[in-house]
Motif scaffolding. Structure first.
Motif, PDB file in Angstrom:
ATOM      1  N   ILE A 163     -68.803  75.553  12.206  1.00  0.00           N
ATOM      2  CA  ILE A 163     -69.135  74.630  13.301  1.00  0.00           C
ATOM      3  C   ILE A 163     -70.426  75.057  13.993  1.00  0.00           C
ATOM      4  CG2 ILE A 163     -68.298  73.707  15.501  1.00  0.00           C
ATOM      5  CD1 ILE A 163     -65.474  73.927  14.321  1.00  0.00           C
ATOM      6  N   SER A 164     -70.677  76.342  14.062  1.00  0.00           N
ATOM      7  CA  SER A 164     -71.957  76.820  14.606  1.00  0.00           C
ATOM      8  C   SER A 164     -73.123  76.333  13.755  1.00  0.00           C
ATOM      9  CB  SER A 164     -71.963  78.351  14.668  1.00  0.00           C
ATOM     10  OG  SER A 164     -71.036  78.823  15.618  1.00  0.00           O
ATOM     11  N   GLU A 165     -72.936  76.342  12.434  1.00  0.00           N
ATOM     12  CA  GLU A 165     -73.996  75.867  11.544  1.00  0.00           C
ATOM     13  C   GLU A 165     -74.213  74.365  11.700  1.00  0.00           C
ATOM     14  OE1 GLU A 165     -77.122  76.057   9.449  1.00  0.00           O
ATOM     15  OE2 GLU A 165     -75.960  77.934   9.580  1.00  0.00           O
ATOM     16  N   MET A 166     -73.142  73.617  11.936  1.00  0.00           N
ATOM     17  CA  MET A 166     -73.291  72.190  12.217  1.00  0.00           C
ATOM     18  C   MET A 166     -74.158  71.988  13.460  1.00  0.00           C
ATOM     19  SD  MET A 166     -69.418  70.716  11.673  1.00  0.00           S
ATOM     20  CE  MET A 166     -68.476  71.063  10.189  1.00  0.00           C
TER      21      MET A 166
ATOM     22  N   GLU B 166     -63.083  74.355  19.141  1.00  0.00           N
ATOM     23  CA  GLU B 166     -64.354  74.907  18.659  1.00  0.00           C
ATOM     24  C   GLU B 166     -65.428  73.824  18.616  1.00  0.00           C
ATOM     25  OE1 GLU B 166     -66.613  77.932  18.161  1.00  0.00           O
ATOM     26  OE2 GLU B 166     -64.433  78.256  18.221  1.00  0.00           O
ATOM     27  N   LEU B 167     -65.047  72.608  18.213  1.00  0.00           N
ATOM     28  CA  LEU B 167     -66.006  71.498  18.231  1.00  0.00           C
ATOM     29  C   LEU B 167     -66.463  71.189  19.656  1.00  0.00           C
ATOM     30  CD1 LEU B 167     -64.258  69.112  15.655  1.00  0.00           C
ATOM     31  CD2 LEU B 167     -66.484  70.215  15.347  1.00  0.00           C
ATOM     32  N   LYS B 168     -65.530  71.250  20.600  1.00  0.00           N
ATOM     33  CA  LYS B 168     -65.880  71.011  21.997  1.00  0.00           C
ATOM     34  C   LYS B 168     -66.775  72.126  22.531  1.00  0.00           C
ATOM     35  CE  LYS B 168     -61.819  68.254  23.238  1.00  0.00           C
ATOM     36  NZ  LYS B 168     -60.504  68.231  23.934  1.00  0.00           N
ATOM     37  N   ASN B 169     -66.485  73.355  22.166  1.00  0.00           N
ATOM     38  CA  ASN B 169     -67.288  74.491  22.635  1.00  0.00           C
ATOM     39  C   ASN B 169     -68.744  74.375  22.179  1.00  0.00           C
ATOM     40  OD1 ASN B 169     -65.105  75.651  23.928  1.00  0.00           O
ATOM     41  ND2 ASN B 169     -64.604  77.042  22.246  1.00  0.00           N
TER      42      ASN B 169
ATOM     43  N   LYS C 171     -53.437  74.906  24.202  1.00  0.00           N
ATOM     44  CA  LYS C 171     -54.626  75.054  23.367  1.00  0.00           C
ATOM     45  C   LYS C 171     -55.473  76.237  23.806  1.00  0.00           C
ATOM     46  CE  LYS C 171     -56.685  71.106  22.168  1.00  0.00           C
ATOM     47  NZ  LYS C 171     -57.231  69.728  22.260  1.00  0.00           N
ATOM     48  N   LYS C 172     -55.610  76.406  25.105  1.00  0.00           N
ATOM     49  CA  LYS C 172     -56.429  77.521  25.596  1.00  0.00           C
ATOM     50  C   LYS C 172     -55.775  78.866  25.296  1.00  0.00           C
ATOM     51  CE  LYS C 172     -58.985  75.110  29.232  1.00  0.00           C
ATOM     52  NZ  LYS C 172     -59.253  74.974  30.684  1.00  0.00           N
ATOM     53  N   SER C 173     -54.455  78.939  25.486  1.00  0.00           N
ATOM     54  CA  SER C 173     -53.765  80.199  25.202  1.00  0.00           C
ATOM     55  C   SER C 173     -53.830  80.527  23.720  1.00  0.00           C
ATOM     56  CB  SER C 173     -52.309  80.134  25.666  1.00  0.00           C
ATOM     57  OG  SER C 173     -51.571  79.200  24.899  1.00  0.00           O
TER      58      SER C 173
END
Length: 531
Positions: A345-348, A392-395, A521-523
């Motif tokens: 996802i970082s590469e995206m 991860e997509l949101k981050n 989700k956060k936990s």
């Protein structure tokens, strides 16, 4: 001699012949079993040993129908099986007296509103009524059950235009869907032609989509005129040359087919994080031509696309296919290594090359054939993997640029609603559709001996599956799922099921502690980051 005397004589002779036959058979088996060197039990207990092996062979059936209670049994319990059959056959999800859920176990719940939405406030597209057939039970006795099919017109429960999902909105040919549930990847070859045809026609009638699986596109997929997601696996079936290399011209030809609305690169599948497998006896000449392989030879796809070595090359290939087809391109993944997910996802985000959709498959997903060690242990279950992907997509700030499909035992409206709340936009189902075209969970998918003609290419066995009957069960099941989703939307206080969010989901742990979807989700994310 009287007639009765003659009859008695015949009966006596038959009885004598049967007794002598059984004695001869028993003695023969006794001698054979005592002399053989492969089975210790048979050497010491020849006849009793054979009884043991007989009971062992019919054990799964005895447990399924006579021994296990409604909530036992894997991969699906009897209750889960009925939850798939009843909507398809009778378009019914009604239960009485109370739930059979084991409430003492930890699990997810849907948070209802104190002031739910009234039915007439829901945003439902009921314009195109669906003509179908539904079974009625005419008589149900202990040994006699009579049913008849009745033609009915039913409400379709589609999304309204304002709630439709648009995949690849910037493309020349975006994929617009007004359903939330479609068919997950199932190949022609893994399933027979009658099963694929029934699925295609049933999904078309209900207005949903089908995924070809990695086995390529056949006329049977196209027969119902439904929307199609063409899956490309590491074997490149349907878009390869004889040597197994990617054939750009073949891909372009497939992209010109109007029914093909999108393409999906399968990196992994939940039950087999490896390339696909199909036994040689299932590869007919027709299937071999579709896949561009040799008939009746076992095929194992590579574990990965052999010409892709890193995330950037993968994304560049996605971009290439998107430019060639001008249609949406997605990837199918299994989440296991959290760092790998973050790197992808970082590469995206860094490259700006973002697939139009990502399908995340849970490790509880099904398959026609794979190894035990892969199906039981590799990869994370869906309700763990899906929130990790979503967060991860949101981050990285790209969640709004990609649609997320979720798959993995999502067989009822409540499970689908939980997936929507945990981050899915759309949902794929496979085994529940197999069951609605006749699957009885015999677990013979890899042998070509499916007793009901679903997972076989044997022409004789395929005749068990009558397309003109099973296609309606597929339609009924899809519509019933969406009707249930609208029921749940009303219960949580939103007007359409695609508006169900993480705040509408609750998770109850063993100790009774309750987390809402956001906290869960956060936990989960924090725990995985600590690994």
């Amino acid at each position: 001699m009287t007639f009765l005397s003659v009859l008695q004589l015949i009966v006596n002779i038959l009885f004598f012949v049967i007794i002598i036959g059984l004695l001869i058979t028993g003695v023969t088996l006794y001698i054979i079993d005592k002399r053989q060197k492969h089975h210790s039990v048979l050497r010491n207990y020849p006849l009793l040993g054979r009884a043991r092996y007989f009971l062992e062979s019919v054990g799964p059936e005895l447990r399924q129908y006579l021994i296990l209670n409604d909530n036992d049994g894997k991969p699906f319990s009897r209750k889960q099986y009925l939850n798939m059959v009843m909507p398809g056959k009778y378009k019914s999800r009604i239960e009485s007296f109370g739930s059979k859920r084991q409430f003492e176990e930890p699990g997810f719940y849907i948070q209802n509103s104190m002031f739910p939405i009234d039915v007439d406030e829901l945003e439902i597209n009921q314009k195109d009524m669906m003509s179908t057939y539904i079974y009625n039970v005419d008589n149900e006795g202990l040994f006699d059950r009579k049913e008849s099919q009745v033609k009915k017109t039913v409400e379709p429960y589609k999304l309204t235009e304002t709630n439709e999902m648009v995949i690849g909105p910037e493309l020349k040919h975006p994929f617009v869907v007004n359903r939330l549930v479609g068919q997950s990847g199932m190949s022609y070859g893994a399933l027979g032609k009658n099963a694929i045809t029934a699925l295609s026609k049933g999904l078309a009638r209900s207005g949903s989509w089908m995924n070809t699986g990695e086995g390529g596109l056949s006329d049977h997929h196209l027969s119902g005129n439904c929307d199609i997601i063409f899956q490309i696996g590491p074997g490149l079936f349907g878009v390869r040359d004889k040597a197994g290399n990617f054939d750009e011209d073949e891909f372009i030809e497939k992209s010109k087919i109007e029914q093909v609305k999108a393409f999906e690169l399968k990196l992994a599948q939940g039950a087999k994080t490896r390339g696909g497998h199909i036994d040689g006896k299932k590869i007919t000449k027709e299937i071999a031509e579709i896949r561009n392989v040799t008939p009746y030879e076992t095929v194992n796809s590579p574990n990965r696309f052999e010409f892709l070595h890193n995330n950037l090359e993968l994304l560049q290939f996605v971009d290439k296919l998107r430019n060639l087809s001008e249609k949406p391109i997605g990837i199918k993944i299994v989440v296991g290594n959290i760092e790998d997910l973050k790197d992808l996802i970082s590469e995206m985000s860094r490259s700006g090359i973002i697939p139009d959709f990502i399908t995340v498959d849970g490790s509880e997903g099904g398959t026609g054939a794979t190894f035990q060690e892969l199906t039981d242990t590799v990869g994370l279950p869906l309700f763990t993997a899906l929130p990790l992907l979503d967060l991860e997509l949101k981050n990285k700030g790209i969640r709004d640029k990609v649609k997320v499909f979720a798959s993995g035992k999502l067989i009822t409206p409540d499970q689908i609603a939980i997936a929507l709340g945990l981050g899915a936009d759309l949902v794929n189902v496979a085994r529940s559709l197999m069951i609605n075209v006749g699957c009885i969970m015999a677990q013979q998918c890899h042998t070509n001996n499916c007793p009901v003609g679903v997972a076989t290419t044997d022409p004789k066995k395929e005749t068990a599956l009558v397309v003109s009957e099973k296609e309606y069960r597929v339609s009924n099941y899809i519509v019933s799922l969406h009707e249930g989703l609208f029921n749940l939307a009303a219960a949580v206080g939103v007007k359409s099921p695609n508006q169900i969010e993480e705040k509408h989901i609750l998770y109850r742990s063993y100790n009774g502690h309750v987390l809402n979807g956001i906290q869960y989700k956060k936990s989960l994310y924090n725990e995985k980051r600590a690994i």
